[in-house]
Design an enzyme around this catalytic site. Structure first.
Site, PDB file in Angstrom:
ATOM      1  N   SER A  71      78.354  54.633  22.825  1.00 30.77           N
ATOM      2  CA  SER A  71      77.639  53.697  21.954  1.00 30.77           C
ATOM      3  C   SER A  71      76.587  54.436  21.139  1.00 30.77           C
ATOM      4  CB  SER A  71      76.907  52.654  22.798  1.00 30.77           C
ATOM      5  OG  SER A  71      77.770  51.638  23.154  1.00 30.77           O
TER       6      SER A  71
ATOM      7  N   ASP B 109      71.044  51.676  18.443  1.00 30.46           N
ATOM      8  CA  ASP B 109      71.729  51.962  17.179  1.00 30.46           C
ATOM      9  C   ASP B 109      70.743  52.144  16.032  1.00 30.46           C
ATOM     10  OD1 ASP B 109      73.975  51.593  18.676  1.00 30.46           O
ATOM     11  OD2 ASP B 109      74.675  49.786  17.652  1.00 30.46           O
TER      12      ASP B 109
ATOM     13  N   GLU C  61      71.777  47.707  22.939  1.00 34.20           N
ATOM     14  CA  GLU C  61      72.675  48.294  21.949  1.00 34.20           C
ATOM     15  C   GLU C  61      72.023  48.341  20.564  1.00 34.20           C
ATOM     16  OE1 GLU C  61      76.159  49.420  22.484  1.00 34.20           O
ATOM     17  OE2 GLU C  61      75.432  50.360  20.662  1.00 34.20           O
TER      18      GLU C  61
END
Ligand SMILES: *[C@@H]1O[C@H](CO)[C@@H](O)[C@H](O)[C@H]1NC(C)=O
Ligand SMILES: *[C@@H]1O[C@H](CO)[C@@H](O)[C@H](O)[C@H]1NC(C)=O
Ligand SMILES: *[C@@H]1O[C@H](CO)[C@@H](O)[C@H](O)[C@H]1NC(C)=O
Ligand SMILES: *[C@@H]1O[C@H](CO)[C@@H](O)[C@H](O)[C@H]1NC(C)=O
Ligand SMILES: *[C@@H]1O[C@H](CO)[C@@H](O)[C@H](O)[C@H]1NC(C)=O
Length: 676
Positions: free
Chosen positions: A594, A309, A305
Site C-alpha cells: 500500500s 498515501d 491508508e
C-alpha cells in the site's frame, strides 16, 4: 425507459430474414457466459437459499459483443506506449475511444428482435447510450423461460439484507452467441449497506490491502530501521526539495473509498517533521458518487491508508495530489465507479452484483441523490490504487471489461499504478485465501486458506496496469559504526552506497497485529489474462531460471501449467517496510505494498512534470518501456514470497520475478530514459 434506437427499413428486412432463418424450429440453445458468481462450498455455508417469487422484478443486463477492436486494442496501446513506435505518445481522445469501441449495430438489433420475439414488451427493453448493453426489466418467471434456467434467492446469513439472485446456467439461441458477451441478473432495487451502523463490515467484501501495522512510539533512528521521505529519496536517487517544479498539467490522483479519510492534523504533523513548507496543504478532493471526507469515526481501518498515501505522495512530489474519493455514506463504491466517472459509456457496465449504483431507492438521509456519476471527471494523468481484491471474486467478463477500461486510460495517456498486495500469491482479506479446483466442476473453486492453488490478486493481474510489489532492507538494525542520519536530514552522496542500500530484499515481515500472517510481496500469474507481449521475454527467462522450483510448485498443486502462461505481476517494486506516518497524532510504523504504489506513482508524476515542461506528453502506460530498460532498476534477487502452504512460493531471481518484478527503480536512471 429510453426509446429504442430507430432502425432503417432496409436493415429491418434483412435482419428479419436472418432471424427467421436462425430462430425457427426449436433453435438450439447454448450456454452464455454470465455474471452469476461461482459457488463454493465456503460460500454456500454463509448463504441461505430461498424460493424466488416468479413475479419479482429483476434486471437483466446483456453485454453486447464489442466490435473486433478488442483484439486490436492491445496493439493500439502498445503503439502509443512503445518508444520505438511512430505513434509513441500520440494519445487518444475520449471521443476516439468511444468511436473505436462501439458495438456493431447489428448486435443490438438482433438481440432486441430475439427479446421481442420471446414476448418481452418493447418498453421493458432499454438500449444503453453507448449501444454496448441492453437492459431488460422483467419478471423472474419470464427470465427463467427466456434463458432456460431456474433461479433462487440467496441471503447472506450474517447480513440478511444482502441478497443475491442465483440462477443455474443461462442459455441463449446459439445464433446469437457471437453478439452477446455475457448476461448478468440483479434484483431491481438494492438494499443499502449502512456504513455508519457497522463500519467493520467494510472490510468483509471490499477490503483494502490489509495494511498491518505495528504501533511504535519509539523515536525514529535512521534509514536502517525506518522509512521516511528523506530515506526514499536517498535510496532511490530522487531529487530533494525543489528538484522538479510541478507542472500545472501533471495531475496525480490517489483512489480512496467512502469512509476512508485522511486527517488534516496527521498531514500537518508529518509535513512539520519532513516538509515544513507543506504544512497547511491538503489534497484536492474529487468526489465521485457522493464521495466525502468521513469524520464520524476515527480508526485505523478508516484513516491509515489515506494518511499514508497522502503524507508520502504529497511530500515526495510537492505537487497537488487529488484525492479521488468514491462512494457516499451508505454504498462504498469501487474502482468501477471511479472508471465510470471517467468514461460515460462505461457507466452502462456498472454491475449491481459488484458495483454501487446510485441513487439509493428509497433514499436515506444524506445519501447521494444523483444517479451514478458518468463521465463527469477528467482522469488524473497518474492514478495510484492501494487496494487489492482477488481475481476469483469477479466473473471473467467483469475482469475483462474493467481491464479494458484500464487499457483505454493508457490510450489516453494515463498511468494506473496498483499495489500488488501483502500476502504473496495468496490474495484476499484476513491474510488471503487460496483456491482448490474441483475436478468434477472445473469452473468451481473452493477457498482454502491453508494449502491449495495460488490465488492471484486484482486489479494487479490486469496486464494494462503497473503493479508494484514490496521490498525491505536486509538489515533491520544499524550496522556497527553507523549513526543516525535521519533526524538531521540525510546527506546525499550518490557515489557511496550505504550497506542498507545494497541489501534490499523482498518483503517478509510479521507484525504483532497479525501474528499468523507473514507479509510478503504479492505476486504471481493471472488465471485469466495471458502474458502480454511486453513481458513475454522476461517471463520466459524467469521460467527458465526457476524451472525446477516451478515444477515442484506445480507438482504440489499450487500452480498449474496453464497458469504459467498468465500475466505475471508485479511489474516493479518499492520499499514496503516500516514507513513512518502520523496516525491519530502518533508516529506509527506501517508495512505493505500500500505504501509502495503511491511512491512509484509519485516518481511517474514527477517525470510527467518534467516531460510536460519539455513540451512532451505524459508517460501513459509505462510497462513496455519499463520492461525494455531493465537497467533502470536495482534488480532484487534475494528473498521470496510465501502463501497457500508454499514457502518459498515464488523466489526473487535475476531479472523479472513474481515477487519484486523488474526490481526497485533508480529515479535518476528512470528520469534519463523516460524524459530523454
Ligand atoms: C494546485 O491547486 C491549487 C488549487 O486548485 C491551484 O491554485 C494551484 O495552481 C495548483 N498548483 C499547481 C502547481 O498545479
Ligand atoms: C494544460 O492543459 C490545457 C488543456 O490541455 C492547455 O490548454 C494548457 O495550455 C496546458 N498548460 C500548460 C502550462 O501547458
Ligand atoms: C477525528 O479526527 C479529526 C482530526 O484529528 C478531528 O477533527 C475529529 O473531530 C475526530 N472525530 C472524532 C469523531 O473524534
Ligand atoms: C485445504 O486443503 C488441504 C490440502 O489440499 C485439504 O487437505 C483440506 O481438506 C482443505 N481444507 C478445506 C477446508 O477445504
Ligand atoms: C495463530 O495460530 C495458532 C496456531 O495455529 C493458533 O492457536 C492461534 O489462535 C492463531 N492466532 C490467530 C490470531 O489467529
Amino acid at each position: 425507459m429510453a426509446l429504442l434506437q430507430s432502425i432503417t427499413t432496409k436493415r429491418l428486412v434483412l435482419f428479419t430474414l436472418l432471424l427467421l432463418a436462425t430462430l425457427s424450429a426449436g433453435e438450439k440453445m447454448m450456454e452464455v457466459p454470465s455474471d452469476i458468481r461461482r459457488q463454493s462450498s465456503a460460500r454456500t455455508r454463509q448463504w441461505a437459499r430461498s424460493e424466488l417469487d416468479g413475479t419479482l422484478l429483476v434486471q437483466m443486463h446483456i453485454s453486447l459483443a464489442h466490435s473486433n477492436i478488442i483484439e486490436k486494442a492491445d496493439q493500439y496501446l502498445f503503439d502509443v506506449s512503445d518508444p520505438g513506435s511512430d505513434s509513441y505518445g500520440r494519445y487518444w481522445t475520449a471521443g476516439d475511444i468511444v468511436k473505436a469501441f462501439a458495438s456493431p449495430a447489428s448486435a443490438s438489433y438482433l438481440v432486441m428482435q430475439w427479446l421481442l420475439g420471446s414476448g418481452v414488451p418493447q418498453d421493458q427493453i432499454q438500449l444503453s447510450n453507448s449501444r454496448g448493453y441492453l437492459l431488460v426489466h422483467t419478471t423472474v418467471a419470464r427470465l427463467q423461460q427466456l434463458l432456460s434456467t431456474t433461479c433462487h434467492l440467496q441471503k447472506k446469513t450474517s447480513r440478511p439484507e444482502h441478497t443475491e439472485i442465483v440462477c443455474q446456467s443461462l442459455h441463449i439461441p446459439s445464433s446469437l452467441a457471437s453478439f452477446i458477451e455475457y448476461v448478468s441478473i440483479s434484483p431491481r432495487s438494492l438494499q443499502p449497506w449502512d456504513g455508519t451502523n457497522n463500519p467493520s463490515h467494510s472490510a468483509v467484501k471490499r477490503a483494502p490491502a490489509a495494511v498491518p501495522h505495528s504501533f511504535s512510539t519509539r523515536s525514529i533512528q535512521d534509514c536502517h530501521t525506518y522509512t521516511s521521505p528523506p530515506c526514499l529519496r536517498e535510496l532511490y536517487n530522487m531529487p530533494s526539495a525543489g528538484g522538479v517544479p510541478p507542472h500545472v498539467n501533471s495531475s496525480f490522483g490517489v483512489y480512496g473509498q467512502s469512509y476512508m479519510t485522511w486527517l488534516a492534523d496527521d498531514l500537518d504533523r508529518f509535513f512539520g517533521k519532513y516538509e515544513p513548507e507543506l504544512v497547511g496543504q491538503r489534497p484536492l478532493v474529487e468526489p465521485i458518487d457522493g464521495g466525502y471526507l468521513q469524520t464520524l469515526y476515527n480508526n485505523t481501518v478508516f484513516n491509515l491508508e489515506s494518511d499514508l498515501d497522502f503524507q508520502y505522495a504529497m511530500s515526495l512530489t510537492r505537487q497537488n495530489v487529488t484525492n479521488i474519493q468514491v462512494g457516499d455514506r451508505y454504498l462504498t463504491g469501487d474502482v468501477n465507479n471511479m472508471l465510470a466517472a471517467f468514461d460515460k459509456y462505461y457507466c452502462d457496465a456498472l454491475d449491481p452484483a459488484f458495483d454501487s449504483i446510485y441513487p439509493l431507492d428509497p433514499p436515506l438521509p444524506g445519501s447521494y441523490d444523483k444517479t451514478s456519476d458518468c463521465g463527469t471527471v477528467d482522469p488524473p494523468k497518474v492514478i495510484s490504487i492501494s487496494f487489492n481484491w482477488q481475481e476469483i471474486d469477479f466473473s471473467p467478463e467483469y475482469l475483462k471489461r474493467q481491464c479494458l477500461e484500464m487499457l483505454k486510460l493508457g490510450l489516453m495517456g494515463v498511468t494506473v499504478v496498483v499495489s500488488s498486495g501483502d500476502t504473496g500469491p495468496q490474495s484476499g482479506t484476513d491474510g488471503g485465501t487460496c483456491i482448490l479446483e474441483d475436478p468434477l466442476n472445473p469452473l468451481s473453486f473452493t477457498k482454502n486458506a491453508t494449502a491449495a492453488g495460488f490465488n492471484p490478486g486484482w486489479p494487479s493481474s490486469c496486464p494494462w496496469v503497473t503493479s508494484v510489489g514490496g521490498t525491505q532492507r536486509r538489515m533491520s538494525t544499524p550496522p556497527q559504526g553507523e549513526t543516525s542520519s535521519h533526524d538531521t536530514g540525510v546527506r546525499r552522496d550518490t557515489n557511496v552506497k550505504k550497506p542498507w542500500q545494497e541489501n534490499e530484499e523482498s518483503l517478509r515481515h510479521v507484525t504483532p497485529s497479525f501474528p499468523n500472517v507473514t507479509l510478503t510481496s504479492g505476486g504471481g500469474f493471472s488465471r485469466h489474462f495471458p502474458a502480454p507481449a511486453y513481458q513475454r521475454a522476461a517471463l520466459s527467462s524467469y521460467k527458465e531460471l526457476e524451472g525446477a522450483h516451478l515444477r515442484n510448485l506445480a507438482a504440489a498443486g499450487h500452480y498449474t501449467a496453464s497458469a504459467m502462461a498468465g500475466r505475471g505481476y508485479p511489474d516493479v517494486s518499492v520499499l514496503a517496510s516500516a514507513y513512518l506516518i502520523y496516525l491519530h497524532g502518533q508516529l506509527t510504523s506501517v508495512y505493505g505494498t500500500s505504501a509502495s504504489a503511491p511512491v512509484f506513482a509519485s516518481m511517474i508524476a514527477m517525470i510527467n512534470s518534467e516531460r510536460l515542461h519539455a513540451g512532451k506528453q505524459t508517460m501513459g502506460f509505462v510497462n513496455p518501456v519499463l520492461y525494455a530498460h531493465p537497467e533502470m532498476f536495482n534488480d532484487i534477487t534475494a528473498g521470496s514470497n510465501m502463501g497457500c502452504g508454499a514457502d518459498p512460493a515464488f523466489e526473487a531471481a535475476k531479472g523479472w520475478d513474481p515477487v519484486t518484478g523488474m526490481g526497485t527503480p533508480d529515479f535518476e536512471k528512470l528520469r534519463k530514459i523516460l524524459v530523454g
